[in-house]
Design an enzyme around this catalytic site. Structure first.
Site, short mmCIF file in Angstrom:
data_model
loop_
_atom_site.label_atom_id
_atom_site.label_comp_id
_atom_site.label_asym_id
_atom_site.label_seq_id
_atom_site.Cartn_x
_atom_site.Cartn_y
_atom_site.Cartn_z
N GLU A 286 10.21 32.62 -63.49
CA GLU A 286 10.34 31.40 -64.31
C GLU A 286 9.78 30.18 -63.60
O GLU A 286 9.34 29.23 -64.24
CB GLU A 286 11.81 31.15 -64.65
CG GLU A 286 12.29 31.97 -65.81
CD GLU A 286 13.68 31.56 -66.31
OE1 GLU A 286 14.22 30.54 -65.87
OE2 GLU A 286 14.23 32.30 -67.13
N HIS A 308 11.99 58.14 -55.88
CA HIS A 308 11.87 59.32 -56.74
C HIS A 308 11.57 58.94 -58.18
O HIS A 308 11.76 59.75 -59.08
CB HIS A 308 13.15 60.15 -56.60
CG HIS A 308 13.44 60.48 -55.17
ND1 HIS A 308 12.87 61.55 -54.53
CD2 HIS A 308 14.17 59.81 -54.24
CE1 HIS A 308 13.27 61.56 -53.26
NE2 HIS A 308 14.04 60.52 -53.06
N LYS A 420 14.48 29.51 -77.04
CA LYS A 420 15.83 29.03 -77.38
C LYS A 420 15.78 28.25 -78.70
O LYS A 420 16.64 28.39 -79.57
CB LYS A 420 16.39 28.12 -76.28
CG LYS A 420 16.83 28.83 -75.01
CD LYS A 420 17.52 27.85 -74.06
CE LYS A 420 17.96 28.50 -72.77
NZ LYS A 420 18.63 27.61 -71.83
O1 PA5 Z 1 16.48 28.64 -65.01
C1 PA5 Z 1 16.83 28.24 -66.10
O2 PA5 Z 1 17.03 27.03 -66.32
C2 PA5 Z 1 17.12 29.16 -67.25
O3 PA5 Z 1 16.63 30.44 -67.09
C3 PA5 Z 1 18.62 29.21 -67.49
O4 PA5 Z 1 19.26 29.70 -66.33
C4 PA5 Z 1 19.06 30.04 -68.69
O5 PA5 Z 1 18.25 29.81 -69.79
C5 PA5 Z 1 20.50 29.68 -69.06
O6 PA5 Z 1 20.59 28.32 -69.34
P1 PA5 Z 1 21.94 27.52 -69.27
O7 PA5 Z 1 22.51 27.66 -67.91
O8 PA5 Z 1 21.57 26.11 -69.59
O9 PA5 Z 1 22.84 28.10 -70.31
#
Ligand code: PA5
Length: 431
Positions: A286, A308, A420
């Site tokens: 990400e 394996h 989202k």
């Molecule tokens: O790194 C990030 O910001 C995202 O991957 C979030 O961790 C994930 O979408 C969850 O979001 P939130 O903690 O706002 O619910």
């Protein structure tokens, strides 16, 4: 203390095609050394605030106070509702420091519900007595669909069994400056612990997001922070190949951009470290996957298990991967093998399981090296709080460096936000 053996990315080990020339590699690192300072000097900027977390003793004290109060209530279960960065750090901590099956003999039991698959959710919710359960809803933004959906089920069930006191079964962990969870908490008098606004979701493992559930389950979070602090000091003090974050960042970029290896396989030879590889997968993917030309693909594997299932591909398939192994020099416990095997496999007699594990790692490393496939080995002395805290900080720093090296914003995630928004539109009938 974490040692990084990077011999098998050099030409003398794996040959000309994939190997790095040692002098070129050293000068590559030297040129990028100033980036370490640049990251260190950015702690006040959004995203980089993870650097300040090991100093944040107030949060640790606040968590320990909550833990003290909650221990008196003798919860049977702690259930965390969160997803992505709001779950993966906690899961990694649980597996590393309590073990995969800790819920079988450990109280309170700790569950992470990080999906909305009804059968999966039911498999956990049907196991627990809601009257004896504390729910921690974790969401940095405070409004992600999945944790909110799960929260709605938990809240309704809690109201059913504890109409007056349902709020006592809930703690929210979220940004203290904005978000829906905060509003709900204020309205319904639910306790809230904060995730600092300038710490991104996937960089939040050293905040209450993961520390609260970990501490409630008995993990020593002070030692974890000590490990992260020591690692940060090492990164501040060391240069070139001695600087673990710089070394890892430069290797990642070189393998991807100069050696045609867009994929990185993280393969711990230790079950306890497997979910750390999972956490790292999110962190790298990400943070750096930001445009069609930029974004190494992280892959997880576990040794010896995946020897394996994956090793054939890794050794002989497309030469588009490099490998990060992890091992613990000392196991928590070792086990002698039984002296009962026939002579055909008699070489096992007198050995221990850890010897078999280590020999298998050497076998994998040996075969990849023979095939000219670049690999490094991260060696922890043992899997304990300090080592794990150090790993988190090392990888977060590596990824912050990579953001600068690849010239992308390591701290946003527009691709995640896009999905989202579409999901929310579909569910509101506005698509
Ligand atoms: O790194 C990030 O910001 C995202 O991957 C979030 O961790 C994930 O979408 C969850 O979001 P939130 O903690 O706002 O619910």
């Amino acid at each position: 203390m974490i040692q990084i053996d990077f011999q098998n990315v050099l030409r003398e080990s794996i040959g000309q095609r994939n190997g790095l020339d040692k002098r070129f590699f050293e000068s590559y690192l030297k040129k990028r050394q100033p980036l370490v300072k640049k990251v260190l000097d950015s702690a006040q900027k959004p995203g980089y605030a993870f650097l300040d977390l090991p100093k944040d003793l107030k949060t640790v004290q606040e968590i320990e106070y909550v833990v003290e109060q909650e221990q008196k209530r003798k919860w049977q279960n702690i259930v965390v509702l969160g997803i992505g960065g709001s779950a993966l750090g906690g899961i990694a901590l649980q597996e590393a420091l309590l073990g995969t099956y800790s819920n079988l003999n450990h109280s309170p039991r700790l569950f992470f519900v990080d999906n909305v698959d009804p059968d999966y959710v039911n498999s956990i919710f049907s196991l627990i007595d809601f009257r004896k359960t504390l729910f921690i809803v974790v969401s940095k933004s405070g409004g992600t669909t999945e944790p909110m959906a799960l929260f709605s089920i938990a809240k309704e069930m809690l109201i059913r069994v504890e109409p007056k006191y349902y709020a006592d079964h809930l703690i929210f962990v979220t940004d203290l400056h904005s978000g829906l969870l905060l509003k709900i908490a204020e309205k319904e008098n639910i306790r809230v612990l904060g995730i600092p606004s300038k710490v991104g979701g996937r960089f939040s493992v050293l905040t209450a997001a993961a520390l609260l559930p970990a501490a409630l389950a008995g993990i020593n979070i002070q030692k974890l922070m000590v490990g992260a602090k020591k690692m940060l000091e090492t990164i501040q003090k060391t240069e070139d190949v001695k600087n673990p974050a710089l070394l890892l960042a430069c290797l990642q970029q070189l393998m991807d951009t100069k050696k045609g290896k867009p994929m990185v396989v993280m393969m711990p030879y230790k079950n306890q470290l497997f979910r750390i590889a999972d956490w790292y997968r999110q962190l790298l993917a990400e943070s750096i996957g930001k445009n069609p030309k930029t974004g190494p693909t992280p892959i997880n594997a576990l040794g010896t298990t995946d020897q394996h299932s994956q090793l054939q591909l890794y050794n002989a398939g497309p030469d588009d991967k490099w490998f990060i192994f992890m091992e613990a020099i000392k196991p928590g416990v070792d086990q002698k093998l039984g002296n009962v095997l026939p002579k055909e496999i008699g070489f096992l007699n007198g050995k221990s399981l850890d010897q078999v594990l280590k020999a298998s790692l050497q076998g994998t490393v040996g075969s990849l090296t023979k095939n000219g496939r670049p690999n490094i080995n991260l060696k922890l002395d043992r899997v304990d709080e300090e080592a794990v805290g150090g790993l988190f900080m090392m990888f977060e720093f590596q990824v912050a460096l990579l953001g600068l090296m690849y010239k992308v914003d390591a701290f946003d995630q527009p691709g995640v936000e896009q999905s989202k928004i579409i999901t929310k539109k579909i569910l509101s009938g506005k698509n």
